[in-house]
Scaffold this active site. Structure first.
Site, PDB file in Angstrom:
ATOM      1  N   LYS A  19     -14.689 -18.698  46.686  1.00  0.00           N
ATOM      2  CA  LYS A  19     -15.073 -19.448  45.659  1.00  0.00           C
ATOM      3  C   LYS A  19     -14.385 -20.539  44.942  1.00  0.00           C
ATOM      4  CE  LYS A  19     -17.848 -17.755  42.973  1.00  0.00           C
ATOM      5  NZ  LYS A  19     -19.392 -18.063  42.726  1.00  0.00           N
ATOM      6  N   TYR A  72     -22.444 -15.251  47.503  1.00  0.00           N
ATOM      7  CA  TYR A  72     -22.010 -14.119  47.900  1.00  0.00           C
ATOM      8  C   TYR A  72     -20.895 -13.373  47.111  1.00  0.00           C
ATOM      9  CZ  TYR A  72     -20.309 -11.498  51.983  1.00  0.00           C
ATOM     10  OH  TYR A  72     -19.809 -10.375  53.073  1.00  0.00           O
ATOM     11  N   GLY A  91     -31.007 -12.601  41.386  1.00  0.00           N
ATOM     12  CA  GLY A  91     -29.650 -11.882  40.751  1.00  0.00           C
ATOM     13  C   GLY A  91     -29.448 -11.621  39.470  1.00  0.00           C
ATOM     14  N   TYR A 144     -13.086 -13.392  48.983  1.00  0.00           N
ATOM     15  CA  TYR A 144     -13.932 -13.899  48.164  1.00  0.00           C
ATOM     16  C   TYR A 144     -13.448 -14.978  47.323  1.00  0.00           C
ATOM     17  CZ  TYR A 144     -16.505 -13.558  43.849  1.00  0.00           C
ATOM     18  OH  TYR A 144     -17.240 -14.023  42.375  1.00  0.00           O
ATOM     19  N   ASP A 204     -13.027 -15.197  38.013  1.00  0.00           N
ATOM     20  CA  ASP A 204     -11.449 -14.909  37.642  1.00  0.00           C
ATOM     21  C   ASP A 204     -10.619 -14.631  38.871  1.00  0.00           C
ATOM     22  OD1 ASP A 204     -12.973 -12.556  37.756  1.00  0.00           O
ATOM     23  OD2 ASP A 204     -11.418 -11.201  36.747  1.00  0.00           O
ATOM     24  N   ILE A 211     -29.055 -21.884  50.083  1.00  0.00           N
ATOM     25  CA  ILE A 211     -28.413 -22.902  49.809  1.00  0.00           C
ATOM     26  C   ILE A 211     -27.331 -23.316  50.650  1.00  0.00           C
ATOM     27  CG2 ILE A 211     -28.568 -22.541  47.179  1.00  0.00           C
ATOM     28  CD1 ILE A 211     -25.568 -21.634  47.245  1.00  0.00           C
TER      29      ILE A 211
HETATM   30  N1  LIG Z   1     -20.968 -10.041  39.456  1.00  0.00           N
HETATM   31  C1  LIG Z   1     -20.014 -10.358  38.964  1.00  0.00           C
HETATM   32  O1  LIG Z   1     -18.961  -9.478  38.623  1.00  0.00           O
HETATM   33  C2  LIG Z   1     -19.334 -11.690  38.958  1.00  0.00           C
HETATM   34  C3  LIG Z   1     -19.956 -12.920  39.354  1.00  0.00           C
HETATM   35  N2  LIG Z   1     -19.400 -14.088  39.206  1.00  0.00           N
HETATM   36  C4  LIG Z   1     -20.484 -15.199  39.750  1.00  0.00           C
HETATM   37  O2  LIG Z   1     -21.383 -15.482  38.602  1.00  0.00           O
HETATM   38  C5  LIG Z   1     -22.571 -16.149  39.329  1.00  0.00           C
HETATM   39  C6  LIG Z   1     -23.710 -15.122  39.343  1.00  0.00           C
HETATM   40  O3  LIG Z   1     -23.470 -13.825  39.908  1.00  0.00           O
HETATM   41  P1  LIG Z   1     -24.297 -12.572  39.576  1.00  0.00           P
HETATM   42  O4  LIG Z   1     -25.724 -12.835  39.243  1.00  0.00           O
HETATM   43  O5  LIG Z   1     -23.513 -11.319  39.082  1.00  0.00           O
HETATM   44  O6  LIG Z   1     -24.706 -12.097  41.307  1.00  0.00           O
HETATM   45  P2  LIG Z   1     -25.834 -11.431  41.951  1.00  0.00           P
HETATM   46  O7  LIG Z   1     -25.058 -10.990  43.316  1.00  0.00           O
HETATM   47  O8  LIG Z   1     -26.256 -10.482  41.026  1.00  0.00           O
HETATM   48  O9  LIG Z   1     -26.752 -12.525  42.467  1.00  0.00           O
HETATM   49  C7  LIG Z   1     -26.255 -13.351  43.416  1.00  0.00           C
HETATM   50  C8  LIG Z   1     -27.989 -13.948  44.133  1.00  0.00           C
HETATM   51  O10 LIG Z   1     -27.466 -14.762  45.147  1.00  0.00           O
HETATM   52  C9  LIG Z   1     -28.366 -14.518  46.309  1.00  0.00           C
HETATM   53  N3  LIG Z   1     -27.922 -15.327  47.471  1.00  0.00           N
HETATM   54  C10 LIG Z   1     -26.740 -14.936  48.312  1.00  0.00           C
HETATM   55  N4  LIG Z   1     -26.512 -16.046  49.158  1.00  0.00           N
HETATM   56  C11 LIG Z   1     -27.391 -16.863  48.959  1.00  0.00           C
HETATM   57  C12 LIG Z   1     -27.696 -18.128  49.706  1.00  0.00           C
HETATM   58  N5  LIG Z   1     -27.146 -18.513  50.611  1.00  0.00           N
HETATM   59  N6  LIG Z   1     -28.448 -18.917  49.063  1.00  0.00           N
HETATM   60  C13 LIG Z   1     -29.319 -18.673  47.931  1.00  0.00           C
HETATM   61  N7  LIG Z   1     -29.230 -17.311  47.610  1.00  0.00           N
HETATM   62  C14 LIG Z   1     -28.286 -16.587  47.833  1.00  0.00           C
HETATM   63  C15 LIG Z   1     -28.322 -13.050  46.367  1.00  0.00           C
HETATM   64  O11 LIG Z   1     -29.375 -12.609  46.944  1.00  0.00           O
HETATM   65  P3  LIG Z   1     -29.169 -11.536  48.082  1.00  0.00           P
HETATM   66  O12 LIG Z   1     -28.788 -10.138  47.284  1.00  0.00           O
HETATM   67  O13 LIG Z   1     -30.381 -11.275  48.747  1.00  0.00           O
HETATM   68  O14 LIG Z   1     -27.998 -11.744  49.197  1.00  0.00           O
HETATM   69  C16 LIG Z   1     -28.288 -12.753  44.847  1.00  0.00           C
HETATM   70  O15 LIG Z   1     -29.645 -12.728  44.712  1.00  0.00           O
HETATM   71  C17 LIG Z   1     -22.078 -16.209  40.863  1.00  0.00           C
HETATM   72  O16 LIG Z   1     -21.632 -17.250  41.351  1.00  0.00           O
HETATM   73  C18 LIG Z   1     -20.808 -15.032  41.057  1.00  0.00           C
HETATM   74  O17 LIG Z   1     -19.879 -15.449  41.977  1.00  0.00           O
HETATM   75  C19 LIG Z   1     -18.203 -14.375  38.944  1.00  0.00           C
HETATM   76  C20 LIG Z   1     -17.419 -13.269  38.508  1.00  0.00           C
HETATM   77  C21 LIG Z   1     -17.851 -11.973  38.349  1.00  0.00           C
HETATM   78  C1  LIG Z   2     -15.030   3.675  43.570  1.00  0.00           C
HETATM   79  C2  LIG Z   2     -13.978   3.511  42.660  1.00  0.00           C
HETATM   80  C3  LIG Z   2     -13.498   2.203  42.360  1.00  0.00           C
HETATM   81  N1  LIG Z   2     -12.938   1.922  41.518  1.00  0.00           N
HETATM   82  C4  LIG Z   2     -12.367   0.588  40.851  1.00  0.00           C
HETATM   83  C5  LIG Z   2     -11.724   0.021  42.420  1.00  0.00           C
HETATM   84  C6  LIG Z   2     -12.032  -1.438  42.334  1.00  0.00           C
HETATM   85  O1  LIG Z   2     -10.727  -2.100  41.744  1.00  0.00           O
HETATM   86  C7  LIG Z   2     -13.137  -1.499  41.275  1.00  0.00           C
HETATM   87  C8  LIG Z   2     -14.440  -2.001  42.022  1.00  0.00           C
HETATM   88  O2  LIG Z   2     -15.524  -2.200  41.216  1.00  0.00           O
HETATM   89  P1  LIG Z   2     -16.455  -3.618  41.432  1.00  0.00           P
HETATM   90  O3  LIG Z   2     -17.140  -3.297  42.657  1.00  0.00           O
HETATM   91  O4  LIG Z   2     -17.284  -3.478  40.326  1.00  0.00           O
HETATM   92  O5  LIG Z   2     -15.189  -4.550  41.494  1.00  0.00           O
HETATM   93  P2  LIG Z   2     -15.402  -5.992  42.122  1.00  0.00           P
HETATM   94  O6  LIG Z   2     -16.669  -6.170  43.047  1.00  0.00           O
HETATM   95  O7  LIG Z   2     -14.012  -6.457  42.533  1.00  0.00           O
HETATM   96  O8  LIG Z   2     -15.606  -6.739  41.001  1.00  0.00           O
HETATM   97  C9  LIG Z   2     -15.511  -8.299  40.938  1.00  0.00           C
HETATM   98  O9  LIG Z   2     -16.705  -8.987  41.611  1.00  0.00           O
HETATM   99  C10 LIG Z   2     -16.532 -10.035  41.732  1.00  0.00           C
HETATM  100  C11 LIG Z   2     -17.743 -10.694  42.037  1.00  0.00           C
HETATM  101  C12 LIG Z   2     -15.996 -11.028  40.685  1.00  0.00           C
HETATM  102  O10 LIG Z   2     -16.158 -12.165  40.548  1.00  0.00           O
HETATM  103  C13 LIG Z   2     -14.910 -10.516  39.486  1.00  0.00           C
HETATM  104  O11 LIG Z   2     -14.909 -10.926  38.327  1.00  0.00           O
HETATM  105  C14 LIG Z   2     -15.268  -8.879  39.583  1.00  0.00           C
HETATM  106  O12 LIG Z   2     -16.331  -8.545  38.545  1.00  0.00           O
HETATM  107  O13 LIG Z   2     -13.330  -0.150  40.660  1.00  0.00           O
HETATM  108  C15 LIG Z   2     -12.507   2.895  40.481  1.00  0.00           C
HETATM  109  O14 LIG Z   2     -11.510   2.499  39.498  1.00  0.00           O
HETATM  110  N2  LIG Z   2     -12.788   4.238  40.783  1.00  0.00           N
HETATM  111  C16 LIG Z   2     -13.649   4.580  41.704  1.00  0.00           C
HETATM  112  O15 LIG Z   2     -14.117   5.599  41.745  1.00  0.00           O
END
Ligand SMILES: NC(=O)C1=CN([C@@H]2O[C@H](COP(=O)(O)OP(=O)(O)OC[C@H]3O[C@@H](n4cnc5c(N)ncnc54)[C@H](OP(=O)(O)O)[C@@H]3O)[C@@H](O)[C@H]2O)C=CC1
Ligand SMILES: Cc1cn([C@H]2C[C@H](O)[C@@H](COP(=O)(O)OP(=O)(O)O[C@H]3O[C@@H](C)C(=O)[C@@H](O)[C@H]3O)O2)c(=O)[nH]c1=O
Length: 279
Positions: A127, A59, A10, A123, A100, A35
């Site tokens: 969390k 996830y 990730g 989601y 958030d 996990i």
């Molecule tokens: N990305 C965001 O915008 C945000 C992320 N977070 C949190 O921050 C943390 C880091 O996120 P981020 O690095 O962005 O996430 P990513 O989606 O980039 O990475 C998550 C990783 O976890 C792996 N994974 C999924 N299910 C399992 C499992 N059961 N066992 C082991 N590995 C697994 C995924 O593998 P695969 O892709 O193969 O499923 C992926 O490689 C997470 O807790 C996320 O919820 C919070 C707010 C915003």
């Molecule tokens: C296709 C499209 C989407 N959007 C908006 C709608 C929607 O709210 C947003 C979707 O973007 P994302 O897919 O990055 O948003 P989202 O997956 O909801 O992002 C969230 O992910 C999880 C894991 C978190 O924990 C949050 O903090 C946050 O980062 O973009 C536009 O504004 N214009 C567009 O053309």
């Protein structure tokens, strides 16, 4: 200090791997450690005996979780409980990340660690259950809520924006979702400082400031020299499966006071990200 990183493919995990000395790190992708499997988790912790587990596995498909809560629950809730149980057995510190999206966005002020979560999508529910299981299982934890994470990877808004911008001259971007884009480099830096300082408990770890998705799009695309027309729209113009909070900005004051450091703004984060070649 020996670290074990889960979800090693990730975006956050990869940032840890770029920062930490690889001799001190066991990095396990989902393929090597799922996990949600309690025996696999217990065996991994017993075998590697880390001082710290950095749980970067999650996830994160917000819309998909609406129809597939089971998968989200298995990783974001049960997976966290498995890790917390195994860490407790070995007196290992567990560092975990939440979101958030545990908040409903109705507060209209910055959320603090004292505010009561109330997720409005599946989601967020999964969390929040992860947070509950973690804090019930062990005291030896650091729980960081982060938001709108960006860095090297595809699971982030900046990557998606640049993809949309390549395909469309005119972009419509929501202006009624406000939070804090947070750079993986800063998450890694402030996590490692928190471990070093011996902090425990729940903290909001975001870059400073806040912005709507529309403001972020304008700032980022201009900085990378793209001239697409960007129009502000409301969330209801997109028929997405999951509801998203309108104002989920979290205050990072508790963490910044505990570390006696200020945390860079999201704009500084984006500038640093661009300078590094968006890698
Ligand atoms: N990305 C965001 O915008 C945000 C992320 N977070 C949190 O921050 C943390 C880091 O996120 P981020 O690095 O962005 O996430 P990513 O989606 O980039 O990475 C998550 C990783 O976890 C792996 N994974 C999924 N299910 C399992 C499992 N059961 N066992 C082991 N590995 C697994 C995924 O593998 P695969 O892709 O193969 O499923 C992926 O490689 C997470 O807790 C996320 O919820 C919070 C707010 C915003
Ligand atoms: C296709 C499209 C989407 N959007 C908006 C709608 C929607 O709210 C947003 C979707 O973007 P994302 O897919 O990055 O948003 P989202 O997956 O909801 O992002 C969230 O992910 C999880 C894991 C978190 O924990 C949050 O903090 C946050 O980062 O973009 C536009 O504004 N214009 C567009 O053309």
């Amino acid at each position: 200090m020996k670290f074990l990183i889960t979800g090693a493919n990730g975006q956050l995990a990869r940032e840890f791997l770029m920062t930490l000395n690889t001799h001190d790190v066991i990095a396990l992708s989902k393929e090597h450690l799922d996990i949600s499997n309690p025996n696999a988790v217990s065996n991994a912790i017993s075998q590697h005996k880390p001082d710290v587990v950095l749980n970067c596995a999650a996830y994160n498909s917000v819309d998909r979780a609406e129809d597939d809560f089971d998968s989200a629950f298995r990783t974001n809730a049960i997976g966290v409980r498995n890790l917390a149980t195994a860490c407790k057995m070995h007196n290992t510190l567990i560092v975990h990340y939440s979101t958030d999206y545990v908040f409903d966005g109705e507060k209209n002020d910055f959320y603090t660690e004292e505010d009561k979560p109330n997720p409005i999508n599946k989601y967020g529910e999964s969390k929040l259950l992860g947070e509950k299981y973690l804090t019930e299982e062990t005291d030896n934890f650091l729980l960081f809520r982060v938001s709108w994470v960006f860095g090297k990877g595809k699971q982030n808004f900046l990557y998606k924006l640049s993809e949309w911008a390549k395909k469309n001259n005119v972009l419509t971007i929501v202006c009624d979702q406000i939070s804090v884009p947070t750079y993986t480099v800063d998450i890694v830096k402030f996590t490692l400082l928190s471990i070093k300082e011996g902090l425990r408990g729940t903290y909001h770890l975001t870059n400073s400031g806040c912005a709507s998705r529309y403001e972020v799009a304008r700032y980022y695309l201009e900085k990378i020299g793209l001239t697409n027309l960007i129009l502000p729209v409301n969330s209801e113009d997109f028929h997405e499966k999951a509801n998203r909070p309108h104002f989920s900005v979290m205050s990072n004051v508790k963490l910044s006071k505990a570390l006696k450091l200020s945390i860079p703004s999201w704009k500084e984060g984006i500038e640093k990200f661009i300078k590094r070649g968006m890698k």
